[in-house]
Design an enzyme around this catalytic site. Structure first.
Site, PDB file in Angstrom:
ATOM      1  N   CYS A  22      22.368 166.943 -48.865  1.00  0.00           N
ATOM      2  CA  CYS A  22      22.063 165.903 -47.878  1.00  0.00           C
ATOM      3  C   CYS A  22      20.567 165.629 -47.862  1.00  0.00           C
ATOM      4  O   CYS A  22      19.791 166.258 -48.578  1.00  0.00           O
ATOM      5  CB  CYS A  22      22.542 166.329 -46.485  1.00  0.00           C
ATOM      6  SG  CYS A  22      21.709 167.806 -45.872  1.00  0.00           S
ATOM      7  N   CYS A  25      18.152 168.452 -47.266  1.00  0.00           N
ATOM      8  CA  CYS A  25      17.865 169.250 -48.464  1.00  0.00           C
ATOM      9  C   CYS A  25      16.683 168.647 -49.218  1.00  0.00           C
ATOM     10  O   CYS A  25      15.795 169.363 -49.697  1.00  0.00           O
ATOM     11  CB  CYS A  25      19.083 169.294 -49.379  1.00  0.00           C
ATOM     12  SG  CYS A  25      20.585 169.971 -48.638  1.00  0.00           S
ATOM     13  N   ASP A 450      18.020 136.268 -58.043  1.00  0.00           N
ATOM     14  CA  ASP A 450      17.710 135.922 -59.419  1.00  0.00           C
ATOM     15  C   ASP A 450      18.376 134.579 -59.744  1.00  0.00           C
ATOM     16  O   ASP A 450      19.336 134.187 -59.088  1.00  0.00           O
ATOM     17  CB  ASP A 450      18.232 137.031 -60.335  1.00  0.00           C
ATOM     18  CG  ASP A 450      18.050 136.704 -61.803  1.00  0.00           C
ATOM     19  OD1 ASP A 450      16.928 136.341 -62.181  1.00  0.00           O
ATOM     20  OD2 ASP A 450      19.034 136.807 -62.552  1.00  0.00           O
TER      21      ASP A 450
END
Length: 763
Positions: A22, A25, A450
């Site tokens: 997660c 971490c 784009d």
């Protein structure tokens, strides 16, 4: 090599890290690494890597040790010798074995499958007293033990690693809840009355249980483990897609190359200064300068534009682009990590690292909820003992608190809604990768789009034919197609595709970068640039010059055609705007977002498209770094940015944007770097994707609220000893059912509510 403020030389390293689950971490690993003097680190949860800048006197062992202190294992990635090395690592977004089958490893899928097989009979026996045969509780013990300790080991491993550093997460709550249910049940079977053959569960809804030691909760421990494991499996399958963007980029490179002396070698053996050959249709092996030859090079991976660039001696070429129409001899100017393609891969990796810090809603709530539940359970046990009640009664109440708070519904709240929402999206041609996309779509201020392949069809076609000197449009187009039929150039293919029957051509000759000539029906026909055709025929009539000027200003490519000594026509070839592009822009405006056209094409072509579809702003002549800069500059101004694209040149911008949306007909790099992919390829689906994402996020929030509401409301009853732990388990199960049913409402999302609704139709 750079230096830091103290004058020390800085080195760079990439660490592969195992065990992160997660965002907390990620933060812990970064903090530990950056405690080393002079070290700067960026950790990417999606690819499970850390990019580290460190002084030369900080060794690799020190970096690995710092990661180990954070509770994880790491290794320094060796410099890759070939693209295949990169591809192997990034094939699954870091550690693909978490989900996919890898020999010698126990995968998440394997744990889930066996967990389901073992847990189903435990849950049935525990919840249906009529089926509780003599000795059922002992069978439940045998089946539950591997579910809790083996299938649930990823949660417990993370819990223990987090505990060493004082961190509490969802994994902590899973471990506490399942261990409490299993430990109580084990004690009741071995030392209480629950182990007696023939005993069944007492069915008491509220109030104290006559004999608490007669109750076991194996079904709670097994069901919670399997359901949370299911949620984690769904989540990781979505998360691991992110790393595939790097694989898609690196796969664009050539694997071998022909040197100037005729030898064919692996591309990793190329060195700066080596000369190599690029034949028609081959991929340019690495960045370089053309020494000999001329060809048209497809640079769409950089510019996104479908018109190739003509190169000759002295022109620069980029590794990963494709040559056509001629043979080139190229001198390598950059190799390996110094190439433009490797730079694009780093841009995507860095952009994804920033996005991986998005916190899960459940994780944020758990940071407060977990310690609160633990404190309440401990105080419950102490309170009962102080009040003079039997220890068993106090322990029963404390266990009821832990069970009622167990995060079955909490763990399912996000992945189940994502699963249903993404399923509905798939029916609509909208593929959503995971929770980050849903959070990002909540408030989008500006949509960068784009041009080529997104708002246009992405392929060249004949837009207009203007004739003079008595020629008919069909005749001019037919003769042009005849001489262009022998050419591999995309513009030539567009002209050929515009006629039903292509006449035969004789004595064909091609002139790279200029045009073609041949004999059609006994007459010489020339087609190509205005200067090329005029030089072989005669100056263009005024009406053709005006038509050519108008076509060029609108962004079209002009092809002149002449025969019998005169220039007879000009053909405008362009990438045609999609029929639904204007509607797409209008729908985005209705969501409250402004629309900006960002393209590598020239300003004239971009402005022409902008006028036709009604966008708010145009940014033209930009390369991949420019698109990324446009995203970041608007983010720096406090805006939430969505990027819509389809090419490799869009990949870094798609990854960096708050919401990346890739068109389905685009490249793998764009799709993997994005949060949402539109398989139908229609720009109208962009607004629909944002709307579906917002609805899914709303369901997730509702799920999280009710996941807590059902359980938290019963905690006071559990503390008072008035709630049978079996009822606690039932409440937990009911909250899970509610979460699932609430999520299923998304199956009807975006159904047309009135005639003429423009939501994409299910396929």
């Amino acid at each position: 090599m750079s230096t830091d403020t103290a004058g020390r030389e800085l080195s760079h390293a990439v660490l592969d890290i195992e065990g992160m689950t997660c965002a907390s971490c990620v933060a812990r690993v970064e903090k530990r690494l950056q405690r080393l003097d002079g070290v700067r680190a960026t950790v990417n949860l999606a690819t499970e890597t850390a990019r580290v800048e460190h002084p030369a006197d900080v060794s690799a062992e020190q970096l690995i040790g710092a990661v180990g202190e954070a509770g994880y294992t790491a290794r320094v990635r060796r410099p890759a010798a070939a693209p295949a090395d990169h591809t192997e690592h990034h094939a699954g977004g870091g550690h693909q074995h978490d989900v996919e089958d890898v020999p010698g490893r126990t995968t998440l899928r394997t744990r889930l499958v066996w967990g389901i097989v073992l847990a189903v009979p435990v849950v049935v026996l525990g919840m249906v007293p009529a089926w509780q045969f003599p000795g059922w509780q002992w069978l439940s013990l045998v089946l539950t033990a591997p579910v809790v300790f083996w299938a649930g080991w990823p949660f417990h491993r993370a819990t223990f690693a987090n505990a060493r550093h004082g961190a509490l997460t969802m994994d902590t709550l899973v471990t506490i809840g399942t261990f409490a249910a299993f430990a109580w049940s084990l004690w009741a079977v071995l030392f209480g009355s629950a182990g007696r053959i023939g005993i069944r569960h007492d069915v008491v809804l509220f109030g104290p249980v006559h004999d608490p030691t007669s109750l076991v909760y194996f079904e709670v421990a097994a069901a919670v483990t399997v359901l949370i494991l299911l949620g984690r499996f769904v989540e990781q399958r979505s998360r691991r897609r992110a790393g595939a963007a790097l694989r898609a980029l690196l796969e664009l490179g050539a694997t071998d190359v022909e040197l100037a002396d005729g030898r064919r070698v692996a591309v990793d053996s190329l060195r700066v200064g080596d000369a190599f050959v690029v034949r028609p249709g081959e991929t340019v092996a690495t960045d370089g300068v053309v020494l000999e030859g001329a060809a048209a090079v497809d640079e769409s991976m950089l510019t996104g534009e479908s018109v190739p660039v003509d190169v000759a001696a002295g022109s620069e070429v980029t590794g990963g682009t494709i040559a056509s129409g001629g043979r080139l001899l190229v001198r390598a100017t950059s190799v390996g990590e110094s190439t433009r393609l490797a730079h694009l891969a780093r841009l995507v990796d860095e952009a994804q690292a920033g996005k991986s810090r998005v916190q899960r809603l459940a994780d944020r709530v758990s940071a407060v909820f977990v310690p609160a539940v633990i404190v309440v359970a401990v105080l419950t046990l102490v309170g009962w003992i102080v009040a003079g009640a039997p220890v068993a009664s106090g322990f029963t109440a404390a266990v009821a608190v832990l069970i009622i708070a167990c995060p079955c519904a909490l763990g399912l709240a996000t992945p189940i809604a994502v699963l249903v929402g993404t399923g509905r999206g798939a029916e609509l041609g909208i593929l959503i990768t995971g929770p980050e996309a849903l959070e990002a779509a909540e408030r989008i201020d500006v949509v960068l789009m784009d041009k080529t392949g997104t708002l246009t069809e992405g392929r060249m076609s004949v837009a207009r034919v203007v004739t003079a000197n008595g020629a008919a449009p069909d005749e001019a187009l037919s003769r042009a197609a005849a001489v262009e039929s022998a050419s591999e150039h995309p513009i030539a293919r567009a002209i050929v595709a515009a006629v039903d029957t292509v006449p035969a051509v004789a004595d064909f000759a091609g002139f790279a970068g200029h045009g073609v000539r041949g004999v059609v029906a006994g007459e010489e026909v020339v087609a190509g640039s205005i200067a090329f055709v005029a030089d072989r025929m005669a100056p263009l009539p005024a009406e053709l010059l005006d038509a050519a000027r108008d076509a060029a200003e609108s962004g079209a490519t002009v092809v002149a055609v002449g025969w019998d000594g005169h220039v007879r026509a000009v053909i405008a070839v362009a990438d045609r705007v999609r029929d639904d592009a204007r509607e797409a822009v209008a729908r985005l405006h209705r969501t409250g977002a402004s629309v900006v056209l960002v393209t590598g094409d020239n300003a004239g072509a971009a402005a022409a498209v902008a006028r036709e579809i009604g966008v708010d702003e145009v940014v033209a002549d930009v390369r991949p770094e420019g698109k990324l800069a446009e995203v970041r500059s608007r983010q720096a101004a406090g805006l939430r940015v969505a990027m819509v694209g389809d090419g490799v040149n869009d990949a870094a911008a798609l990854a960096a944007a708050d919401l990346g949306i890739a068109m389905g007909g685009g490249t793998d790099a764009a799709k993997h770097a994005s949060d949402i992919t539109l398989t139908a390829g229609s720009p109208v689906a962009v607004a629909a994707a944002i709307e579906l994402s917002r609805r899914t996020l709303g369901v997730i929030r509702g799920n999280l609220f009710w996941a807590f509401a059902y359980n938290v409301a019963a905690i006071p009853l559990a503390v008072a000893g008035l709630l049978n732990p079996m009822v606690a388990a039932a409440a937990m199960a009911f909250s899970s059912v509610f979460v699932v049913l609430n999520s299923l409402r998304l199956r009807s999302a975006l159904r047309p509510a009135r005639r003429g609704a423009s939501a994409p139709a299910a396929r």
